[in-house]
Structure formats: structure tokens, C-alpha cells
Write an enzyme that holds these catalytic residues in place. Sequence first.
Site, PDB file in Angstrom:
ATOM      1  N   HIS A   1      32.527 -22.505 -19.572  1.00 34.16           N
ATOM      2  CA  HIS A   1      32.700 -23.793 -18.885  1.00 34.16           C
ATOM      3  C   HIS A   1      33.619 -24.773 -19.603  1.00 34.16           C
ATOM      4  O   HIS A   1      33.825 -25.880 -19.140  1.00 34.16           O
ATOM      5  CB  HIS A   1      31.348 -24.454 -18.603  1.00 34.16           C
ATOM      6  CG  HIS A   1      30.627 -24.937 -19.824  1.00 34.16           C
ATOM      7  ND1 HIS A   1      29.866 -24.112 -20.611  1.00 34.16           N
ATOM      8  CD2 HIS A   1      30.553 -26.151 -20.398  1.00 34.16           C
ATOM      9  CE1 HIS A   1      29.353 -24.798 -21.613  1.00 34.16           C
ATOM     10  NE2 HIS A   1      29.759 -26.037 -21.517  1.00 34.16           N
TER      11      HIS A   1
HETATM   12  N1  UDP Z   1      21.459 -22.255 -19.914  1.00 37.46           N
HETATM   13  C1  UDP Z   1      20.585 -22.046 -18.847  1.00 37.46           C
HETATM   14  N2  UDP Z   1      21.053 -21.418 -17.722  1.00 37.46           N
HETATM   15  C2  UDP Z   1      22.332 -20.982 -17.605  1.00 37.46           C
HETATM   16  C3  UDP Z   1      23.219 -21.188 -18.705  1.00 37.46           C
HETATM   17  C4  UDP Z   1      22.756 -21.843 -19.827  1.00 37.46           C
HETATM   18  O1  UDP Z   1      19.413 -22.402 -18.935  1.00 37.46           O
HETATM   19  O2  UDP Z   1      22.703 -20.431 -16.571  1.00 37.46           O
HETATM   20  C5  UDP Z   1      20.972 -22.972 -21.105  1.00 37.46           C
HETATM   21  C6  UDP Z   1      21.129 -22.249 -22.416  1.00 37.46           C
HETATM   22  O3  UDP Z   1      20.017 -21.410 -22.699  1.00 37.46           O
HETATM   23  C7  UDP Z   1      21.211 -23.407 -23.401  1.00 37.46           C
HETATM   24  C8  UDP Z   1      21.914 -24.503 -22.595  1.00 37.46           C
HETATM   25  O4  UDP Z   1      21.758 -24.136 -21.237  1.00 37.46           O
HETATM   26  O5  UDP Z   1      19.904 -23.864 -23.741  1.00 37.46           O
HETATM   27  C9  UDP Z   1      23.364 -24.604 -22.964  1.00 37.46           C
HETATM   28  O6  UDP Z   1      23.989 -25.452 -22.086  1.00 37.46           O
HETATM   29  P1  UDP Z   1      25.568 -25.490 -21.871  1.00 37.46           P
HETATM   30  O7  UDP Z   1      26.158 -24.172 -22.176  1.00 37.46           O
HETATM   31  O8  UDP Z   1      25.798 -26.092 -20.531  1.00 37.46           O
HETATM   32  O9  UDP Z   1      26.034 -26.596 -22.907  1.00 37.46           O
HETATM   33  P2  UDP Z   1      26.617 -26.595 -24.378  1.00 37.46           P
HETATM   34  O10 UDP Z   1      25.549 -26.044 -25.280  1.00 37.46           O
HETATM   35  O11 UDP Z   1      27.877 -25.792 -24.387  1.00 37.46           O
HETATM   36  O12 UDP Z   1      26.873 -28.035 -24.645  1.00 37.46           O
END
Ligand code: UDP
Length: 363
Positions: A209
Site C-alpha cells: 500500500h
Molecule cells: N492487517 C489486517 N488485515 C489486512 C492487512 C493487515 O488486519 O488485510 C493488519 C496487520 O496484521 C497489522 C496492521 O494491519 O496489524 C498493519 O497495518 P498496515 O499495513 O495498514 O499499516 P502499517 O503497519 O504499514 O502502518
Amino acid sequence: MKIDLIAGARPNFMKIAPLIKAIRQRQSENKAISFRLIHTGQHYDVNMSGNFFEQLGIPAPDVNLSAGGGSQAEQTAKIMTGYERLLKESTADLCLVVGDVTSSMACSIVAKKEKVKVAHVEAGIRSGDMTMPEEINRIVTDSITDYFFTTTVQAGENLKKNGVAEKNIFFVGNTMIDTLLQQRPFFKQPSFWSTLALNPSEYFVLTLHRPSNVDHPEQLTRLLTAILEHTHGLPVIFPVHPRTAKMLEALKPGSGNLHLTEPMGYLEFNYLVEKSKAVITDSGGVTEECTVMGVPCMTLRNSTERPETVTEGTNELLGTDPSAIQPALQKLFSGQWKRGTIPEKWDGKTSSRIVDILISTVL
Ligand code: UDP
């Protein structure tokens, strides 16, 4: 002693949930601590928000600022005006923000100007990549934070280099891992497990993303092509972030091995991660979860604000050039992927440490 807990986007919910549990635990022991849960509305649909409240046992927000949609600046402005109005009506003793999303930055600025102290959970991490909106959010938030709760010693060092006084830095560990360890016994097999005839260690999980990977159709196509070429025909499950969905609609990737799904619930997503052969991602939080569950993780980014997932954990930074994918997958298939260890204090007790520090030092 009233704390405003700010949550706005998907990666916030798993960080806020264990803090609420820890506060409630201390309340049951008659400690004078209370909170108001504020949902900024940055992510607002069921897949990116509602599901997490249900699965992680987060209470309904006390206030919803309904600031979803629009550009980064429009969102920031809506969150700031909404939160300022709220604080003017009814102030708080402390504003606690988690992570690095627009909501964290916007609310910390408003709180500081309204003379409300700011606590930042996951303070001090830095990718050094100023093209990431999250890096700007981190730097701005930390520049006005009063109490810094860090996931690693390194994050504290980053803060000290920026002139933060040691007495305001608290190395507590990782609240996201509190949630992971609390929820691990309840991970749920997703409904498509049997339809796709998935077997443990015989499929990949993919999440993308970051603007650098998904905003340009050629780059996204080249990445997907390289992944599908070198995953030996195993299924690749790709829960698609809303930002990526728009681009994929235009691309319409077709491959028997690539399975696109809606963004998944936390319990189903981590069930899938835990049992996968490996995860390919550009998420930050997912690299931490892979590290704790010992799942091989390949990150399609040039930098990381979470270097411990590489130096200690199971993560490797491949960069954004698709040519790095083949050698990494070859290493995985030949059984050469590193095993990793779990970083210090990622032990499921971080939220209790934070709440105890809030009670004894801050409030
Ligand atoms: N996650 C989820 N469902 C999904 C993809 C990710 O529950 O389809 C969870 C994942 O386990 C983690 C969090 O979302 O706890 C990560 O979010 P994201 O990747 O949006 O954000 P980032 O960590 O990159 O800021």
C-alpha cells in the site's frame, strides 16, 4: 485524570486495544485514571475500522470526528478543527497518540496548542525517507511530544540525537505485539481457506500500500509479475488495501495463482500470516508481526523505520526494484532464510508498562 486516546486508521487499532485493557485493569484496582476514546474517522469503513473494534474488543468511541476522505491536507484540517472544538468544549490532561498516521500528527499539534500534554507511543522510529508521509508525521509528532514511549533502544537514541531529554524517553516495547500475543490463541481460519485448498507453508501472503509501490501502474505490474514468476506456482493471497484497489481495478491482473481479497479481519489475516511460507509486504506493522511469529518476511521498500525486524527478526529489505525478488525467493525455497529472534520487551506487557508509567510519572 483524563486521557484522550486517539485512533484513526487501521494500524492504530491494534496499538490502542491493549492500552484500553491495561487502563481498565488499573481502574479495577482503583487507580485514578480514565480515558476518552476518540476515533478521527480517517479510516471509516467496516474492513479498515469497524471489524477491528469487534475483533479486538475495543469499546465504541466516545467521540467520532468523522474526518475521513479527501487529500492529506484536507484530512489533517478536518481532524484538527474537530479535535480543537472538542478540547475547547471539554479538555483533557493528556493526549495519547500511537504510530505515524495523519491522525497522530494532527491531534498532537492541536493538543499541544491547547496546553494539553502529548504522549507518543511508538516514538522515535525513523526511516530517513522524507518521501513517506508517515516519516513527516513521525518527525512532527515527536517535535512536540512530552512523553516518548519507544519500541526499541535505537528509537530512544534517535530521539536523544534530536535533543530529547533522556528522562522523557521510556523504553517499553511494542503495543502491537501485546495485541498479537493476546489474540494469537483466537486466530481464525479465513473462509476461503478450504475453497482455495490452502495448506500450511504452501502459499504466500502479499500486502502492498505504499505510494512508491502502488501509485504507478508500471511499478505495480512489474512487482506482481516478478512475484508470480518466482513463487513456484504456489497461491499468493493478496488482501488489497483501498489505496491499492483503485490501481488494481485499472490493471486487472490475471493469474491463476494470485488471489485478491478485501482487506481482512485481524484474526483471519494473522492466521494466514502465521501459517504462510512467507510474507511479501511494504507494511511496517506486518514486519513486526512476522518477526514475532518467526515467519520469513520480504519487504519491498528501500528503507525501514523498524531496523530491528531485519537485524534481529525474519525480515529482509529487498528494495523496490523487482529484480531483487527472484534471488530472495530462491534463498527461501532452498531453506536458507534466517530464523531471527524476538526484540527486547516485545513480550506482551508493553501496555501495562505504559499505563504504570502514566500513573506514577505523568499524571
Ligand atoms: N492487517 C489486517 N488485515 C489486512 C492487512 C493487515 O488486519 O488485510 C493488519 C496487520 O496484521 C497489522 C496492521 O494491519 O496489524 C498493519 O497495518 P498496515 O499495513 O495498514 O499499516 P502499517 O503497519 O504499514 O502502518
